[in-house]
Design a protein around this motif. Structure first.
Motif, PDB file in Angstrom:
ATOM      1  N   ALA A  39       0.852  -1.184   0.000  1.00  0.00           N
ATOM      2  CA  ALA A  39       0.000   0.000   0.000  1.00  0.00           C
ATOM      3  C   ALA A  39       0.892   1.240   0.000  1.00  0.00           C
ATOM      4  O   ALA A  39       2.041   1.175   0.446  1.00  0.00           O
ATOM      5  CB  ALA A  39      -0.915  -0.016   1.213  1.00  0.00           C
ATOM      6  N   LYS A  42       3.685   2.182   2.695  1.00  0.00           N
ATOM      7  CA  LYS A  42       3.893   1.020   3.570  1.00  0.00           C
ATOM      8  C   LYS A  42       4.888   0.053   2.952  1.00  0.00           C
ATOM      9  O   LYS A  42       5.156   0.081   1.752  1.00  0.00           O
ATOM     10  CB  LYS A  42       2.558   0.325   3.842  1.00  0.00           C
ATOM     11  N   LYS A  86     -11.753  -5.977   2.474  1.00  0.00           N
ATOM     12  CA  LYS A  86     -11.878  -4.809   3.330  1.00  0.00           C
ATOM     13  C   LYS A  86     -11.113  -3.637   2.697  1.00  0.00           C
ATOM     14  O   LYS A  86     -10.175  -3.848   1.927  1.00  0.00           O
ATOM     15  CB  LYS A  86     -11.279  -5.106   4.704  1.00  0.00           C
ATOM     16  N   GLU A  88      -8.853  -1.936   3.909  1.00  0.00           N
ATOM     17  CA  GLU A  88      -7.426  -2.056   4.235  1.00  0.00           C
ATOM     18  C   GLU A  88      -6.698  -3.081   3.375  1.00  0.00           C
ATOM     19  O   GLU A  88      -5.473  -3.204   3.452  1.00  0.00           O
ATOM     20  CB  GLU A  88      -7.221  -2.375   5.719  1.00  0.00           C
ATOM     21  N   ASP A  89      -7.426  -3.826   2.545  1.00  0.00           N
ATOM     22  CA  ASP A  89      -6.784  -4.728   1.585  1.00  0.00           C
ATOM     23  C   ASP A  89      -6.337  -3.977   0.325  1.00  0.00           C
ATOM     24  O   ASP A  89      -5.676  -4.557  -0.538  1.00  0.00           O
ATOM     25  CB  ASP A  89      -7.744  -5.852   1.175  1.00  0.00           C
TER      26      ASP A  89
END
Length: 122
Positions: A39, A42, A86, A88-89
């Protein structure tokens, strides 16, 4: 060997996607195939891996019980079925090949990488 990912896209939370990773040829030295994601801002992290010879699978905590890795050796292809997605995926997803049968979590144990496919969950 070259790896080419496909199957990414945009999906709503709770939806599913299946990613594919096609290898240009069979490589005797490949012992493990992994899926990673990164991401923005990250580190690249492994999400799943599969031992190429015996089919043992490994999942990392954020995706356990939601993602499934599989392989079709006749097609030199590895898949990542992603369910219950989700937000966050959301990330760029990469497949990678390793000569190490231990299927390490570290990206540095994988020596061949695909170009990535974007997954966006809203």
């Amino acid at each position: 060997v070259q790896l080419v990912e496909s199957g990414g896209g945009s999906v709503q939370a709770g939806g599913s996607l299946r990613l594919s990773c096609a290898a240009s040829s069979y490589t005797y030295n490949t012992k493990c195939m992994g899926w990673f994601r990164q991401a923005p801002g990250k580190e690249r992290e492994r999400v799943a891996a599969i031992y190429s010879r015996g089919g043992s699978t490994y999942y990392d905590e954020p995706v356990k019980d939601r993602f499934t890795i599989s392989q079709d050796n006749a097609k030199n292809t590895v898949y990542l079925q992603m369910n219950s997605l989700k937000p966050e995926d959301t990330a760029m997803y990469y497949c990678a090949a390793s000569r190490d049968a231990l299927c390490h979590t570290s990206r540095y144990n994988y020596n061949v990488w695909g170009q990535g496919t974007q997954v966006t969950v809203s």
